[in-house]
Design an enzyme around this catalytic site. Structure first.
Site, short mmCIF file in Angstrom:
data_model
loop_
_atom_site.label_atom_id
_atom_site.label_comp_id
_atom_site.label_asym_id
_atom_site.label_seq_id
_atom_site.Cartn_x
_atom_site.Cartn_y
_atom_site.Cartn_z
CE LYS A 203 -2.01 -3.85 3.03
NZ LYS A 203 -2.35 -5.18 2.45
CE1 TYR B 222 -4.11 -1.86 5.01
CE2 TYR B 222 -3.20 0.23 4.24
CZ TYR B 222 -3.87 -0.96 3.98
OH TYR B 222 -4.28 -1.25 2.71
CB SER C 219 -0.88 0.01 1.25
OG SER C 219 -1.54 1.25 1.40
#
Length: 301
Positions: free
Chosen positions: A164, A160, A147
Site C-alpha cells: 500500500k 499489505y 491504506s
C-alpha cells in the site's frame, strides 16, 4: 439517477477494479450516479455482472469485465474492449486487493509476494494499460487505493502495508510524468466495513464504516478540477489528507564524530516545524547539497 446537469462525470468512462463487492461495488455505483459509464472489473464474473446490472437498473450505463488485475493480457483485452465500446477511458480506480494477514514471523514469502502482486503489480498493470490512452486524449484520472497500514503500519500486515505504501510511490512518479498530458494521479486511503476488514476492525465500528460513505471522496479525486498527488483518507463520512513530509533537518558534516553529532542533534533532525512536502524526489538531494554549501561558506568566511 440525477439529471445530466447534476452529474459532473457525465460523458466520462470509468474503470473500477475489484468492483464486484465491498468498496469497489460502492465506488462503481457512486460513479454511475455521477454520470460516468462504468466498467465493472472483478475476478468473479457473476459478481461483475451483478453490479453492472444494478447500475443499469438504476438508469446508468455499465459494462462487466471479469479479469484478474495480475493478468496483463486479460487487462489489455479489457482496455481494448472498452475503447471499442465507448471510445475513451477517463478514470481508473485501482481498488482490487486481498489480505493475507499474519505477524511477520509467521508470514510466508508466498503470502508476501501474493499480496504485493495483487495490490502493487496489479495496479501497475492497469495503469500501464490505460496510460497511452490517457496521454493521447490528454486527459486522465487515476486513483490508487492506499491504506493507513501502509502510511503508518498495522500489526500483522507487513505484506499489505508494504504494497500500500508502494502505491503512494507509484502515484508520486506517475503524477509527475502525467502532468503535461492532463493526467492527475491521487490516492485514497479508505476505512470501510468489507470482507477484507471483518476480523480486523471491531464489530461495533463496522456499522459506521459503510463503504458508501467513502466513495464520495472519489468525486474530488477524479473530477475536472481534481488535484494531483493527493492522499485522501476517508471513512465514516470523515475526510482528511495525509502527506509524506521532509523536515528541515540540520547539517552534521563529515568526520569520525559525525555519527555522534547526529545522535546529539536528533531533536533538530526530526523537528517538523519547517517540514515541507517536496515537489519531486531530488528535492531532498538539492536541499542537502545547499545545506552543505551554506555551512562550508560559513566555515570559511
Amino acid at each position: 439517477m440525477a439529471s445530466n446537469a447534476d452529474r459532473p462525470l457525465n460523458g466520462r468512462v470509468a474503470i473500477v477494479t475489484g468492483a464486484g463487492s465491498g468498496l469497489g461495488r460502492a465506488h462503481a455505483l457512486y460513479l454511475a450516479t455521477q454520470g460516468a459509464s462504468v466498467v465493472v472489473n472483478d475476478l468473479d464474473p457473476a459478481a461483475a455482472r451483478q453490479v453492472a446490472a444494478e447500475i443499469e437498473e438504476q438508469g446508468g450505463v455499465a459494462l462487466d469485465a471479469p479479469a484478474s488485475v495480475t493478468d496483463a493480457a486479460a487487462i489489455g483485452e479489457m482496455i481494448a474492449n472498452v475503447q471499442d465500446s465507448w471510445g475513451r477511458i477517463d478514470i481508473l480506480v485501482n481498488n482490487a486487493g486481498i489480505l493475507r494477514d499474519r505477524s511477520f514471523t509467521k508470514m510466508t514469502l508466498d503470502d508476501f509476494r501474493l499480496v504485493v502482486d495483487v495490490h502493487l503489480i496489479g495496479a501497475a498493470i492497469c495503469c500501464k494499460a490505460v496510460w497511452d490512452v490517457m496521454r493521447a486524449q490528454r486527459y486522465g484520472r487515476i486513483v490508487m487505493t492506499t491504506s493507513s497500514s501502509g502510511l503508518w503500519g498495522n500489526f500483522g500486515q507487513a505484506n499489505y502495508g508494504a504494497a500500500k505504501l508502494a502505491l503512494v510511490g507509484l502515484m508520486q512518479t506517475l503524477a509527475i510524468e502525467g502532468e503535461k498530458y492532463g493526467i492527475c494521479v491521487n490516492s485514497l486511503a479508505p476505512t470501510a466495513a468489507t470482507q477484507m476488514t471483518h476480523g480486523v476492525l471491531a464489530e461495533e465500528s463496522l456499522v459506521e464504516l459503510d463503504p458508501a460513505l467513502v466513495s464520495p471522496g472519489l468525486l474530488a479525486l477524479v473530477g475536472e478540477d481534481a488535484p494531483t498527488r493527493a492522499i485522501l483518507c476517508a471513512g465514516a463520512g470523515h475526510f482528511a489528507s495525509a502527506e509524506i513530509m521532509l523536515s528541515e533537518g540540520c547539517h552534521i558534516g563529515a568526520g569520525p564524530e559525525a555519527g555522534s553529532r547526529l545522535v546529539a542533534n536528533w531533536p533538530l533532525v526530526i523537528d517538523r516545524k519547517a517540514a515541507v512536502a517536496p515537489a519531486y524526489g531530488f528535492a531532498q538531494a538539492e536541499r542537502e547539497v545547499a545545506s552543505a554549501r551554506r555551512n562550508a561558506a560559513i566555515r570559511f568566511s
